[in-house]
Design an enzyme around this catalytic site. Structure first.
Site, mmCIF file in Angstrom:
data_model
loop_
_atom_site.group_PDB
_atom_site.id
_atom_site.type_symbol
_atom_site.label_atom_id
_atom_site.label_comp_id
_atom_site.label_asym_id
_atom_site.label_seq_id
_atom_site.Cartn_x
_atom_site.Cartn_y
_atom_site.Cartn_z
ATOM 1 N N ASP A 1 0.852 -1.186 0.000
ATOM 2 C CA ASP A 1 0.000 0.000 0.000
ATOM 3 C C ASP A 1 0.891 1.240 0.000
ATOM 4 O O ASP A 1 2.117 1.147 0.046
ATOM 5 C CB ASP A 1 -1.010 -0.034 1.150
ATOM 6 C CG ASP A 1 -0.371 0.038 2.520
ATOM 7 O OD1 ASP A 1 0.805 0.402 2.627
ATOM 8 O OD2 ASP A 1 -1.059 -0.269 3.504
ATOM 9 N N ASP B 1 -7.969 -7.229 0.661
ATOM 10 C CA ASP B 1 -7.019 -7.460 1.749
ATOM 11 C C ASP B 1 -7.737 -7.156 3.041
ATOM 12 O O ASP B 1 -8.652 -6.315 3.080
ATOM 13 C CB ASP B 1 -5.791 -6.550 1.645
ATOM 14 C CG ASP B 1 -6.087 -5.162 2.160
ATOM 15 O OD1 ASP B 1 -6.726 -4.383 1.418
ATOM 16 O OD2 ASP B 1 -5.736 -4.847 3.311
ATOM 17 N N CYS C 1 -12.322 -29.009 6.804
ATOM 18 C CA CYS C 1 -11.120 -28.225 6.515
ATOM 19 C C CYS C 1 -9.864 -29.079 6.677
ATOM 20 O O CYS C 1 -9.681 -29.742 7.694
ATOM 21 C CB CYS C 1 -11.054 -27.027 7.461
ATOM 22 S SG CYS C 1 -9.593 -26.010 7.238
ATOM 23 N N CYS D 1 -6.778 -28.003 6.945
ATOM 24 C CA CYS D 1 -5.642 -27.208 7.439
ATOM 25 C C CYS D 1 -4.967 -27.920 8.607
ATOM 26 O O CYS D 1 -5.517 -28.847 9.189
ATOM 27 C CB CYS D 1 -6.110 -25.813 7.853
ATOM 28 S SG CYS D 1 -6.722 -25.721 9.543
ATOM 29 N N CYS E 1 -7.107 -28.184 11.803
ATOM 30 C CA CYS E 1 -8.260 -29.078 11.753
ATOM 31 C C CYS E 1 -7.858 -30.539 11.587
ATOM 32 O O CYS E 1 -8.618 -31.429 11.940
ATOM 33 C CB CYS E 1 -9.194 -28.660 10.618
ATOM 34 S SG CYS E 1 -9.972 -27.061 10.933
ATOM 35 N N HIS F 1 -5.597 -21.654 10.110
ATOM 36 C CA HIS F 1 -6.956 -22.074 9.759
ATOM 37 C C HIS F 1 -7.739 -20.957 9.082
ATOM 38 O O HIS F 1 -8.381 -21.173 8.052
ATOM 39 C CB HIS F 1 -7.722 -22.549 10.990
ATOM 40 C CG HIS F 1 -9.173 -22.734 10.693
ATOM 41 N ND1 HIS F 1 -9.661 -23.835 10.006
ATOM 42 C CD2 HIS F 1 -10.245 -21.921 10.898
ATOM 43 C CE1 HIS F 1 -10.959 -23.708 9.831
ATOM 44 N NE2 HIS F 1 -11.342 -22.549 10.352
#
Lengths: 397, 397
Positions: free
Chosen positions: A107, A281, A319, A321, A324, A350
């Site tokens: 940015d 974002d 999930c 991830c 999980c 996660h």
């Protein structure tokens, strides 16, 4: 020459696109995890990439292009003061510094100057301010912001704009927008063209459709590689945000990426993608991960809640991830209560995976022409009346 | 039946051993990273295992046995209060709870009761105390400690002992040691034999060789799967620690593992291995990782020091850990200064890798009969006069 953007499929106003940068291809709609100070908090770069790379397991097209979290937002304000853009440039640039081989968007630094710095003075030339860290005096002009982003080695550079507060009188919004447009022109001129790099202009104009359209027209006249919509998700509420998008997005070029800055909650992303936004974002998934909040297909969970203390189930059985696949809610509850760093690590991983999976699901839905059905299912599962829920002011990092 | 221990090679008093538990084999001398509250702080279990698994890259024998960090110390005191041993048992035990498939040794809880709990009262039966978290009243007896460790599913259980402060009058040290020996006998009786599980007795007696020998003889008479040396590294200084080891270790059984509790700095480990110690635990590598201290082959570094700000070199060019293979000292300096969680993650991973590599190097040196040479090189590189440096009181977790 610069970045390239291709729209591969459409579904209503929504687009499935591909943004090619000097550091790889980004599939859009895309969510960008925020790496405020040159690190996505509580994550290794490999872990960040893994939240994306796993979004598309089994889909060769996606695996080939490294989708999901291939792009990270660096905040110029933070990197400028600590440890210094020149220093990072001397060390080989931000990609090498933070060990992130994929694309980086930075940015302009303007938002953090407005929200964090002390004693700021805005003039035509730019903004002077004192560092919130050591009180040292700095000046941020459009030219300086672009030069810093160049030193960092950003693939995608943002024009410097003034962040208009909300609410504000129409006259203040108008003159602020006009200043941002003059800064946008200076930003464009200051930007040094390099293959795979580009600069985005930022539409301002508050909640006033005519000001937004005037801003968009001016930016298109200047010409940018992408168009961001700024000054939203700062307290105006989701219905107003969506109304501004409805008025503004149709005026933006069809063949350029559109980036809604600082947004947002999962329901905000779905609504904005439906309206033709390609990039987002937000600190929400990472910040929430550090405060024991988890986004799941069944809604948002607070892991500190005592009801999780004996629950052997994973956070989200769908999930894959690391959080999980290896741990119970009971363990995550324990870690969160004990203030363990591993709680932040697992829940951030996660949440970023949840966001990346949501974007991947939307990309797939656009390709199939079924985004409206996905949105209806999502809304029914997550928030029966999203218009009632104000957008979280999430741009502050 | 219980755990098995084999001495594979000797080099002077030092031993290269193999400890087989219900959750895998541990190569000794071994260092045990501390997982105070069911997590090695700032590390995933995979990351902890990786610091060990990589020690022995290229050595098939080591790769087969998963050396290095295969054993984690869980602190019974912490796990008892938060989230509760019964709860962990109900969730399938500590291995499953923390997703750690390798061996676990738990301490008795006694040390933290002495150092953290409020209003503790020691009696023949045990110790009553109030939780430092919520003031709730608890009683820890030898029988309760062993039962808790059984519920947690520890592979290696520690007898409950009283931690004698240093300095203390000889009479106090003696009566404290005698109490610990009576508790040791009760601990042994309370322990339920299971294949691959064992209980260790703890030698006490302060800095008095005759008390240490009396304690060792009593423990051997009772009979344990391993023998720990407690009550050291609490301010007596390295030379005194080593003198106590010189007096005590020869009295311990040759065919059982010997564990020096709460030790220590790298130089302490080298000196203790030379004296016949097989196992260690200490919070130093993990705690240092969270305070920007890094152990390297060139000495200890404070990454917050400004001299690292522009240094493109890795922490330790010989180290293949994630911190050293992906990042500059300048970046680690930046992360440490900025208080980023990634600093803790990377420096903890590095320090655990350094410790695991040091242990692997000592194991290899013992096999080759070159441990004395390794120790001389180590001393020359790291600390010209280690006797001057007091041992860090590192048992508090």
């Amino acid at each position: 020459m610069s970045v390239s953007f291709q729209v591969l499929a459409r579904d209503g106003a929504a687009r499935r696109g591909r943004l090619a940068t000097a550091h790889g291809v980004v599939d859009t709609p895309a969510f960008m995890p925020v790496g405020t100070a040159g690190t996505v908090k509580a994550m290794t770069p490999e872990g960040v990439a893994a939240t994306g790379a796993r979004i598309v397991l089994g889909n060769t097209y996606h695996l080939m292009l490294r989708p999901g979290a291939d792009i990270v937002l660096g905040n110029t304000y933070h990197l400028m003061l600590r440890p210094g853009a020149e220093r990072i440039a001397g060390l080989g640039g931000l990609h090498r510094f933070m060990n992130w081989p994929h694309a980086i968007l930075t940015d302009s630094g303007g938002f953090q100057v407005m929200s964090l710095a002390a004693r700021r003075t805005i003039a035509e030339a730019g903004v002077t301010f004192r560092s919130h860290l050591d009180g040292s005096l700095h000046e941020l002009t459009p030219e300086r912001s672009i030069a810093i982003q160049h030193m960092l080695g950003a693939d995608l550079t943002m024009a410097l704009d003034e962040c208009t507060p909300y609410p504000a009188p129409r006259e203040a919004v108008e003159s602020s927008m006009e200043l941002s447009m003059r800064w946008a022109e200076r930003s464009r001129r200051a930007f040094v063209e390099r293959p795979g790099h580009g600069v985005f202009g930022i539409v301002q104009g508050g909640v006033h459709p005519d000001l937004r359209l005037r801003s968009a027209a001016r930016l298109i006249e200047i010409g940018f590689e992408g168009y961001a919509i700024g000054g939203l998700a700062i307290g105006e509420g989701q219905a107003t945000t969506f109304a501004v998008l409805d008025a503004t997005v149709p005026a933006l070029p069809e063949d350029s990426p559109r980036y809604l800055m600082g947004v947002g909650k999962p329901a905000d992303l779905v609504g904005a993608v439906l309206r033709g936004i390609d990039m987002f974002d937000c600190v929400l998934p990472t910040r929430s991960g550090r405060t024991a909040q988890a986004f799941t297909r069944g809604g948002t969970l607070n892991l500190r809640n005592a009801r999780h203390a004996d629950d052997p189930a994973p956070l989200d059985p769908e999930c894959p991830c690391p959080a999980c696949s290896g741990y119970s809610r009971a363990y995550l509850h324990h870690l969160s209560r004990a203030g363990e760093i591993l709680a932040s690590m697992l829940l951030t991983a996660h949440n970023l995976r949840y966001y990346a999976d949501l974007m991947a699901a939307m990309r797939a839905a656009i390709e199939r022409g079924s985004l409206a059905a996905l949105a209806a299912t999502f809304e029914a599962q997550n928030d029966p009346d999203p218009a009632r829920a104000p957008l979280t002011p999430t741009g502050i990092t």
